[in-house]
Design an enzyme around this catalytic site. Sequence first.
Site, PDB file in Angstrom:
ATOM      1  CB  THR A 217      18.687 -26.918  17.052  1.00 45.54           C
ATOM      2  OG1 THR A 217      18.486 -27.845  17.906  1.00 45.54           O
ATOM      3  CG2 THR A 217      17.799 -25.810  18.293  1.00 45.54           C
ATOM      4  NE  ARG A 245      18.600 -34.583  25.141  1.00 40.08           N
ATOM      5  CZ  ARG A 245      19.099 -33.363  24.307  1.00 40.08           C
ATOM      6  NH1 ARG A 245      17.811 -33.247  23.760  1.00 40.08           N
ATOM      7  NH2 ARG A 245      20.046 -33.032  25.123  1.00 40.08           N
ATOM      8  N   GLY A 247      15.670 -32.678  25.129  1.00 41.05           N
ATOM      9  CA  GLY A 247      16.051 -31.327  25.340  1.00 41.05           C
ATOM     10  C   GLY A 247      15.752 -30.039  26.537  1.00 41.05           C
ATOM     11  CG  ASP A 248      17.980 -26.966  25.334  1.00 37.93           C
ATOM     12  OD1 ASP A 248      18.299 -27.744  24.863  1.00 37.93           O
ATOM     13  OD2 ASP A 248      17.896 -25.704  24.944  1.00 37.93           O
ATOM     14  CB  THR A 268      21.086 -24.046  19.364  1.00 35.60           C
ATOM     15  OG1 THR A 268      21.766 -25.150  18.979  1.00 35.60           O
ATOM     16  CG2 THR A 268      21.517 -22.728  19.062  1.00 35.60           C
ATOM     17  N   GLY A 269      22.005 -26.411  21.669  1.00 37.02           N
ATOM     18  CA  GLY A 269      23.107 -25.965  22.027  1.00 37.02           C
ATOM     19  C   GLY A 269      23.053 -27.608  22.924  1.00 37.02           C
ATOM     20  N   GLY A 271      22.308 -29.167  25.704  1.00 41.72           N
ATOM     21  CA  GLY A 271      20.369 -28.680  25.936  1.00 41.72           C
ATOM     22  C   GLY A 271      20.775 -29.297  27.544  1.00 41.72           C
TER      23      GLY A 271
HETATM   24  N1  ASP Z   1      19.427 -28.347  22.200  1.00 40.26           N
HETATM   25  C1  ASP Z   1      19.552 -29.188  21.580  1.00 40.26           C
HETATM   26  C2  ASP Z   1      19.175 -30.212  22.218  1.00 40.26           C
HETATM   27  O1  ASP Z   1      19.840 -30.685  23.533  1.00 40.26           O
HETATM   28  C3  ASP Z   1      20.010 -29.546  20.909  1.00 40.26           C
HETATM   29  C4  ASP Z   1      20.644 -28.411  19.655  1.00 40.26           C
HETATM   30  O2  ASP Z   1      20.462 -27.666  20.092  1.00 40.26           O
HETATM   31  O3  ASP Z   1      22.188 -28.794  18.322  1.00 40.26           O
HETATM   32  O4  ASP Z   1      18.016 -30.403  22.108  1.00 40.26           O
END
Ligand code: ASP
Length: 350
Positions: A217, A245, A247-248, A268-269, A271
């Site tokens: 991301t 779906r 995410g955040d 990032t992470g 979500g």
């Molecule tokens: N945060 C992103 C999500 O959950 C994924 C990522 O940051 O790699 O969609």
Amino acid sequence: MRNYYLVLQICSLLWVSCDTPNPEQEPSTTESTITEMEPAKYAIVIHGGAGTITRADLTEEQDAAYRAALNAALDIGEEILKNGGEAIDAVEKTIHYLEDSPLFNAGKGAVFTNEGRNEMDASIMIGADRMAGAVGGVSNVKHPISAARAVMEKSPHVLLTGKGAEQFASDNGLEIVDPSYFYTQRRWDALQRAKAREAENGTAEVELDHDDRKKGTVGCVALDQNGNIVAGTSTGGMTNKRWNRLGDSPIIGAGTFADNATCGVSCTGHGEYFIRWAVAYDVAARMAYKELDLSNAAREVVNEELVKAGGEGGLIALDRYGNVAMPFNSEGMYRGYAKPGERVVATYQE
Ligand code: ASP
């Protein structure tokens, strides 16, 4: 005035030394110094995803390719800011570059859903007036971050999703591509591996660690010479996600937040955790209500709250003085920042 800032600095040093960091989650060391005395004229910080990124995972060539891409992205944003341009343009153009690169999980390099599609999310927020725009689940918009900007500037809404968001992007003259543009072999292979694991384990496997345990991301936060902070995030989400779906990343306050009074943040992470812990906003809230400095506010959220919760990931943030924080609780995070006379690009804990 000088004395006041001196006292501030001493207090912040004392605070840092009294604090008890989580021993298992070393805060990243690549942070710029807290210097409230000399605000930076401009600053830009970017990430290209957090996850299991170790020296053993990347060949020297791959590591060099990521670092070169991060440097090239920073060059684009820094050039705009150095010449007095606006933070919003720096964020959008920097993220365009990252969206065009197949290395990152955004735009061209977006991961695949369970149905074999690419559904992208993006958001952007302006710190001066908290204007914001976001799109979720778009499959044919070449630069989702520009769609997010268009939602903010040309609609009365904040978040548009799916077909409606695509229609809006097309109506507003954004570049529309055939969904096949987003096909990359490595992301396709990552989906096949996730599905194979799912079949083997008999449980739904949403891959956080897509692409062989690396994430991608992208995000950018910039401070321009007018003191305005803008934050933006763009992603393909998680490999093997389904049911549309989100995410955040398209959620203001979770994946992205900006307020000139406190800071700008891009996350990032995993979500689902970032949504439930309102991570981006929480960093700003800790600055506003607990009167923490940026570095401690960001560290508390990422290296304490998220660690306790089991939410893997990281974030980038900057405040109105140009102080930068890039904490993560995963093994690595592609990241970097630039401000006058300073440039850092990093991958692992280093
Ligand atoms: N945060 C992103 C999500 O959950 C994924 C990522 O940051 O790699 O969609």
